[in-house]
Motif scaffolding. Structure first.
Motif, mmCIF file in Angstrom:
data_model
loop_
_atom_site.group_PDB
_atom_site.id
_atom_site.type_symbol
_atom_site.label_atom_id
_atom_site.label_comp_id
_atom_site.label_asym_id
_atom_site.label_seq_id
_atom_site.Cartn_x
_atom_site.Cartn_y
_atom_site.Cartn_z
ATOM 1 N N ASN A 1 0.792 -1.222 0.000
ATOM 2 C CA ASN A 1 0.000 0.000 0.000
ATOM 3 C C ASN A 1 0.829 1.279 0.000
ATOM 4 O OD1 ASN A 1 -2.442 -1.372 -0.030
ATOM 5 N ND2 ASN A 1 -2.587 -1.469 2.204
ATOM 6 N N LYS A 2 2.155 1.126 0.093
ATOM 7 C CA LYS A 2 3.011 2.312 0.040
ATOM 8 C C LYS A 2 2.884 2.992 -1.321
ATOM 9 C CE LYS A 2 5.542 2.425 3.936
ATOM 10 N NZ LYS A 2 5.797 3.616 4.763
ATOM 11 N N SER A 3 3.036 4.304 -1.322
ATOM 12 C CA SER A 3 2.914 5.067 -2.566
ATOM 13 C C SER A 3 3.930 4.604 -3.604
ATOM 14 C CB SER A 3 3.121 6.555 -2.284
ATOM 15 O OG SER A 3 2.141 7.033 -1.383
ATOM 16 N N TYR A 4 3.461 4.413 -4.822
ATOM 17 C CA TYR A 4 4.298 4.088 -5.977
ATOM 18 C C TYR A 4 5.010 2.739 -5.862
ATOM 19 C CZ TYR A 4 3.752 9.093 -6.920
ATOM 20 O OH TYR A 4 3.235 10.335 -7.150
ATOM 21 N N TYR A 5 4.536 1.834 -4.987
ATOM 22 C CA TYR A 5 5.236 0.553 -4.826
ATOM 23 C C TYR A 5 5.314 -0.204 -6.153
ATOM 24 C CZ TYR A 5 6.227 -4.233 -3.397
ATOM 25 O OH TYR A 5 6.773 -5.495 -3.292
ATOM 26 N N PHE A 6 4.184 -0.298 -6.842
ATOM 27 C CA PHE A 6 4.177 -1.054 -8.093
ATOM 28 C C PHE A 6 4.940 -0.306 -9.189
ATOM 29 C CE2 PHE A 6 0.483 -2.830 -5.871
ATOM 30 C CZ PHE A 6 0.792 -4.182 -5.956
ATOM 31 N N ARG A 7 5.045 1.003 -9.086
ATOM 32 C CA ARG A 7 5.879 1.752 -10.019
ATOM 33 C C ARG A 7 7.348 1.375 -9.829
ATOM 34 N NH1 ARG A 7 5.804 6.857 -12.715
ATOM 35 N NH2 ARG A 7 3.742 7.327 -11.875
ATOM 36 N N ILE B 1 8.478 -1.483 -8.675
ATOM 37 C CA ILE B 1 8.646 -2.823 -9.244
ATOM 38 C C ILE B 1 8.806 -2.731 -10.755
ATOM 39 C CG2 ILE B 1 7.523 -5.045 -9.667
ATOM 40 C CD1 ILE B 1 6.234 -4.871 -6.970
ATOM 41 N N LEU B 2 7.962 -1.928 -11.397
ATOM 42 C CA LEU B 2 8.022 -1.770 -12.854
ATOM 43 C C LEU B 2 9.349 -1.146 -13.277
ATOM 44 C CD1 LEU B 2 6.562 -2.010 -15.568
ATOM 45 C CD2 LEU B 2 5.614 0.278 -15.168
ATOM 46 N N ASN B 3 9.799 -0.126 -12.547
ATOM 47 C CA ASN B 3 11.086 0.508 -12.874
ATOM 48 C C ASN B 3 12.222 -0.506 -12.830
ATOM 49 O OD1 ASN B 3 9.849 2.996 -13.124
ATOM 50 N ND2 ASN B 3 10.418 3.710 -11.096
ATOM 51 N N THR B 4 12.256 -1.291 -11.753
ATOM 52 C CA THR B 4 13.317 -2.285 -11.589
ATOM 53 C C THR B 4 13.231 -3.355 -12.671
ATOM 54 O OG1 THR B 4 13.121 -1.930 -9.194
ATOM 55 C CG2 THR B 4 14.445 -3.792 -9.910
ATOM 56 N N ALA B 5 12.019 -3.817 -12.955
ATOM 57 C CA ALA B 5 11.835 -4.871 -13.960
ATOM 58 C C ALA B 5 12.223 -4.391 -15.355
ATOM 59 C CB ALA B 5 10.388 -5.360 -13.947
ATOM 60 N N TRP C 1 12.684 5.741 -8.773
ATOM 61 C CA TRP C 1 13.354 4.824 -7.854
ATOM 62 C C TRP C 1 13.193 3.371 -8.275
ATOM 63 C CZ3 TRP C 1 12.037 6.658 -2.168
ATOM 64 C CH2 TRP C 1 12.766 7.836 -1.910
ATOM 65 N N THR C 2 14.174 2.572 -7.906
ATOM 66 C CA THR C 2 14.052 1.118 -7.995
ATOM 67 C C THR C 2 13.618 0.581 -6.629
ATOM 68 O OG1 THR C 2 16.373 0.811 -7.390
ATOM 69 C CG2 THR C 2 15.868 0.998 -9.740
ATOM 70 N N ASP D 1 12.434 0.949 10.351
ATOM 71 C CA ASP D 1 11.269 0.079 10.497
ATOM 72 C C ASP D 1 11.643 -1.324 10.004
ATOM 73 O OD1 ASP D 1 8.786 -1.196 10.475
ATOM 74 O OD2 ASP D 1 7.738 0.675 10.052
ATOM 75 N N TYR D 2 12.108 -2.155 10.934
ATOM 76 C CA TYR D 2 12.588 -3.489 10.576
ATOM 77 C C TYR D 2 11.480 -4.368 10.022
ATOM 78 C CZ TYR D 2 17.004 -2.488 12.919
ATOM 79 O OH TYR D 2 18.210 -1.944 13.268
ATOM 80 N N ASN D 3 10.289 -4.276 10.576
ATOM 81 C CA ASN D 3 9.208 -5.156 10.148
ATOM 82 C C ASN D 3 8.838 -4.926 8.685
ATOM 83 O OD1 ASN D 3 8.628 -4.360 13.261
ATOM 84 N ND2 ASN D 3 8.103 -6.500 12.885
ATOM 85 N N LEU D 4 8.648 -3.668 8.302
ATOM 86 C CA LEU D 4 8.313 -3.362 6.911
ATOM 87 C C LEU D 4 9.498 -3.651 5.984
ATOM 88 C CD1 LEU D 4 6.264 -0.021 7.087
ATOM 89 C CD2 LEU D 4 5.433 -2.372 6.988
ATOM 90 N N ALA D 5 10.691 -3.317 6.464
ATOM 91 C CA ALA D 5 11.881 -3.539 5.629
ATOM 92 C C ALA D 5 12.079 -5.020 5.339
ATOM 93 C CB ALA D 5 13.111 -2.963 6.318
ATOM 94 N N PHE D 6 11.971 -5.869 6.357
ATOM 95 C CA PHE D 6 12.189 -7.303 6.148
ATOM 96 C C PHE D 6 11.072 -7.923 5.315
ATOM 97 C CE2 PHE D 6 15.010 -7.747 10.170
ATOM 98 C CZ PHE D 6 16.079 -7.260 9.444
ATOM 99 N N ALA D 7 9.850 -7.433 5.473
ATOM 100 C CA ALA D 7 8.761 -7.901 4.615
ATOM 101 C C ALA D 7 9.043 -7.527 3.158
ATOM 102 C CB ALA D 7 7.436 -7.297 5.069
ATOM 103 N N SER D 8 9.554 -6.322 2.961
ATOM 104 C CA SER D 8 9.910 -5.888 1.613
ATOM 105 C C SER D 8 11.072 -6.700 1.055
ATOM 106 C CB SER D 8 10.277 -4.399 1.636
ATOM 107 O OG SER D 8 10.672 -3.957 0.364
ATOM 108 N N PHE D 9 12.041 -7.055 1.923
ATOM 109 C CA PHE D 9 13.176 -7.880 1.473
ATOM 110 C C PHE D 9 12.691 -9.212 0.914
ATOM 111 C CE2 PHE D 9 16.081 -5.759 4.848
ATOM 112 C CZ PHE D 9 16.166 -4.622 4.050
ATOM 113 N N ILE D 10 11.754 -9.838 1.630
ATOM 114 C CA ILE D 10 11.238 -11.144 1.197
ATOM 115 C C ILE D 10 10.516 -11.013 -0.139
ATOM 116 C CG2 ILE D 10 9.574 -12.957 1.735
ATOM 117 C CD1 ILE D 10 10.268 -12.566 4.675
ATOM 118 N N MET D 11 9.679 -9.986 -0.274
ATOM 119 C CA MET D 11 8.932 -9.781 -1.514
ATOM 120 C C MET D 11 9.865 -9.475 -2.686
ATOM 121 S SD MET D 11 5.847 -7.534 0.149
ATOM 122 C CE MET D 11 5.015 -7.189 -1.380
#
Length: 278
Positions: A64-70, A72-76, A225-226, A241-251
């Motif tokens: 739900n973070k702003s531009y998250y899927f953007r 992903i698209l940038n990196t891909a 951003w990537t 924020d370790y919880n959000l960061a580690f969740a993002s690492f896994i994804m």
């Protein structure tokens, strides 16, 4: 059944030698996974303990973070463009170099491989100045930079691998009337599958996980951003924020992990054959 004590003792020593490395790999993975499924309150009370329940709120918050899927698209887009162009151009360059004995081809090979020995920190300032003057502080500029970074090791590995491909196969194709280009694309290129798979996973890991180049080139606009820059955003001046960061690492890790599983059979063969000395 007779037990070979000498062999058993040797295997035990190897296992004991590998044990510290295994712990160093497994422990960070354990911390990442359990923290991603914890609430901030659970992490604060017991950082290393297992979660009381599999809390998915961290993953939902990341999405739900702003531009998250953007991001992903940038990196891909950067990854796909870089890898596709690399896998088209670098094998052709390596093939031309390896199949020609003329001196200037040897000079070109040495010139390209010299790029392996120049650390990024040495060329960082001049590189940024050049990209800025060319107005390439963008995703297109990132593709050019990744191509420049992956070409030397790619040429080195493919040139070594081609030495294991008999030239008689190409000569037979020429005798059947095949042109130089047709022989390369229809005969040689399919034989490069193991080493190309190796380059694909190696360079995909590098590009997908790279933080330094995006930080330098793409930091002008948050929309460029990537995923790595997005994850860095979880760090503030006074907290992380370790919880959000580690969740993002896994994804972030899952797509590359899936790619590795799909093509892992070709990686070892490609590396061992590509390491042949010139």
């Amino acid at each position: 059944m007779r037990i070979n004590m000498k062999k058993t003792g040797k295997n035990l020593l190897v296992l004991l030698a590998l044990l510290p490395g295994i712990i160093l790999i497994i422990f960070p993975m354990y911390v990442t996974i359990v923290t991603a499924f914890k609430t901030p309150q659970e992490s604060g009370s017991s950082f290393f303990a297992l979660p009381s329940s599999f809390f998915l709120g961290n993953f939902i918050s990341v999405i739900n973070k702003s531009y998250y899927f953007r991001y992903i698209l940038n990196t891909a887009v950067i990854l796909l463009c870089s890898v596709i162009v690399e896998l088209l151009i670098v094998p052709m360059a390596a093939y031309s170099i390896q199949r020609n004995n003329r001196k200037y081809y040897r000079f070109i090979y040495i010139f390209i491989v010299c790029g392996l020995f120049v650390p990024f920190q040495v060329r960082m300032v001049s590189l940024v100045q050049m990209m800025s003057q060319l107005h390439l502080m963008s995703k297109l500029g990132m593709v050019f930079l990744y191509l420049a970074a992956t070409t030397p090791p790619g040429v080195f590995l493919i040139t070594g691998y081609l030495k294991s491909v008999p030239e008689q196969i190409e000569e037979a194709a020429y005798m059947d009337g095949s042109s130089y280009g047709a022989t390369y694309f229809k005969v040689v290129f399919p034989l490069l599958k193991p080493i190309l798979s190796t380059l694909l996973i190696k360079d995909s890991l590098f590009i997908w996980n790279d933080f330094q180049l995006p930080l330098i080139i793409l930091n002008g606009s948050t929309k460029s951003w990537t995923l790595q820059l997005f994850q860095y955003n979880f760090k503030s001046q006074y907290s992380f924020d370790y919880n959000l960061a580690f969740a993002s690492f896994i994804m972030t890790m899952l797509p590359i992990l899936i790619l590795y599983i799909l093509i892992q059979k070709n990686i070892v063969a490609g590396l061992s054959a590509g390491a042949v000395k010139g």
